[in-house]
Design a protein around this motif. Structure first.
Motif, short mmCIF file in Angstrom:
data_model
loop_
_atom_site.label_atom_id
_atom_site.label_comp_id
_atom_site.label_asym_id
_atom_site.label_seq_id
_atom_site.Cartn_x
_atom_site.Cartn_y
_atom_site.Cartn_z
N LEU A 1 0.71 -1.18 0.09
CA LEU A 1 -0.08 0.05 0.06
C LEU A 1 0.92 1.49 0.04
O LEU A 1 0.63 2.15 -0.72
CB LEU A 1 -0.89 -0.03 1.08
N LEU A 2 1.84 1.39 0.72
CA LEU A 2 2.64 2.34 0.80
C LEU A 2 3.65 2.76 -0.58
O LEU A 2 3.55 3.75 -1.10
CB LEU A 2 3.94 2.23 1.88
N PHE A 3 3.90 1.63 -1.34
CA PHE A 3 4.61 1.61 -2.39
C PHE A 3 3.45 2.26 -3.55
O PHE A 3 3.69 2.98 -4.18
CB PHE A 3 5.10 0.39 -3.04
N MET A 4 2.04 1.76 -3.40
CA MET A 4 1.15 2.43 -4.26
C MET A 4 0.84 3.70 -4.12
O MET A 4 0.50 4.53 -5.02
CB MET A 4 0.01 1.53 -3.90
N VAL A 5 1.00 4.25 -2.82
CA VAL A 5 0.58 5.46 -2.47
C VAL A 5 1.65 6.58 -3.10
O VAL A 5 1.59 7.64 -3.73
CB VAL A 5 0.42 5.80 -0.71
N PHE A 6 2.95 6.16 -2.75
CA PHE A 6 4.16 6.91 -2.92
C PHE A 6 4.97 6.66 -4.30
O PHE A 6 5.52 7.71 -4.78
CB PHE A 6 4.95 6.99 -1.69
N GLY A 7 4.48 5.27 -4.77
CA GLY A 7 5.42 5.15 -6.02
C GLY A 7 4.33 5.11 -7.07
O GLY A 7 4.89 5.16 -8.31
N GLY A 8 3.03 5.24 -6.95
CA GLY A 8 2.09 4.91 -8.10
C GLY A 8 2.14 3.55 -8.52
O GLY A 8 2.65 2.68 -8.18
#
Length: 305
Positions: free
Chosen positions: A222-229
């Motif tokens: 989820l963190l990678f989705m939020v900050f990395g797209g």
């Protein structure tokens, strides 16, 4: 006890004496509420009760199995939790969730013009439901009003999410997820009652360790989705997403077995009647977990067609 639920920590029936009966002395034949019984192993025993020596006390994993040589029902059940209490309160909790989910599906459209508003309401309801679930998890006693409010708000969240997946990604996904959840519930219940699943301390430790790893990977993704797209680390799409979804469903099935063990211990130890609400709360959260994993898995499979 610490939680057997994959999302929240909740108190079990064997309050300060182990994990849902793991490592505690099991009730002996003659009834948990009115017969002779250990006070240490039974958190609901009255002062002054005596018990015969427990032949399994030296080995916390070699318990008397409640499925084989189960203790007799207590002679006096007034004020004690019964299976009927658990069934009734679980049906009430799930019924509340289903009603609000159906209303959300019907009243919160997910077309291009309204999906933003509907999603906002769903996310708000889901966040409040999560907070209420955490509050109940740390409360000393079950609060029926709190549990039913949680179920109502969780239903709003599930209704909108299911509508989005069903109408925009995978037609018929919601019904397939419901059928899959019911099948898992029935399969685990049959396997548990037949003795094919043996819930003990080792089983509990393995499942909790696997769940913590699963939730950690989900949070990192989820963190990678939020900050990395994009899709983060890819745990929710493609082949890796399919594997991740299957693991999530299997974990949910394991938590159902732990829930059944908690219910069985609560009845065997003569838990207070209001504890049935905790059982309903835990079963509802586990079924929601399984349903969401099925919904994601179906969306991935049909979305790739």
């Amino acid at each position: 006890m610490r939680s057997s639920n994959p999302v929240f920590s909740r108190r079990g029936f064997s309050r300060d004496n182990g994990y849902a009966g793991f490592g505690t002395q099991q009730p002996q034949a003659g009834g948990p509420a009115g017969g002779t019984q250990t006070q240490q192993g039974n958190p609901y025993a009255s002062a002054g009760q005596q018990a015969p020596a427990n032949p399994y006390a030296t080995n916390p994993y070699a318990q008397q199995d409640l499925q084989h040589g189960a203790p007799q029902a207590p002679v006096t059940t007034a004020g004690r939790m019964t299976m009927d209490d658990v069934v009734l309160r679980t049906a009430t909790t799930l019924g509340t969730l289903l009603v609000t989910a159906a209303l959300a599906w019907a009243l919160l459209p997910v077309d291009d013009a309204n999906i933003g508003k509907s999603y906002g309401i769903a996310i708000g309801a889901g966040l409040v439901a999560m907070v209420l679930g955490l509050v109940q998890a740390f409360k000393r006693k079950a609060s029926p009003a709190l549990i039913l409010t949680y179920a109502a708000l969780e239903g709003v969240f599930l209704g909108v999410v299911s509508s989005v997946v069903d109408n925009r990604i995978a037609d018929g996904a919601a019904m397939q997820a419901v059928i899959g959840t019911m099948a898992v519930f029935a399969g685990v219940l049959i396997a548990y009652k037949a003795g094919w699943i043996r819930v003990n301390r080792r089983f509990y430790g393995f499942v909790m360790a696997a769940a913590m790893g699963f939730l950690l990977l989900t949070a990192v993704n989820l963190l990678f989705m939020v900050f990395g797209g994009g899709d983060g680390l890819g745990f929710r799409s493609g082949g890796l997403g399919i594997i991740f979804g299957i693991v999530g469903i299997l974990l949910g099935a394991c938590f159902l077995a732990l829930d059944f063990k908690q219910v069985e211990d609560g009845i065997a130890y003569g838990a207070p009647k209001e504890e049935a609400w905790l059982a309903a709360f835990g079963l509802t959260m586990t079924l929601v977990w399984i349903y969401m994993e099925f919904l994601r898995l179906i969306a991935i499979l049909q979305g790739n067609d």
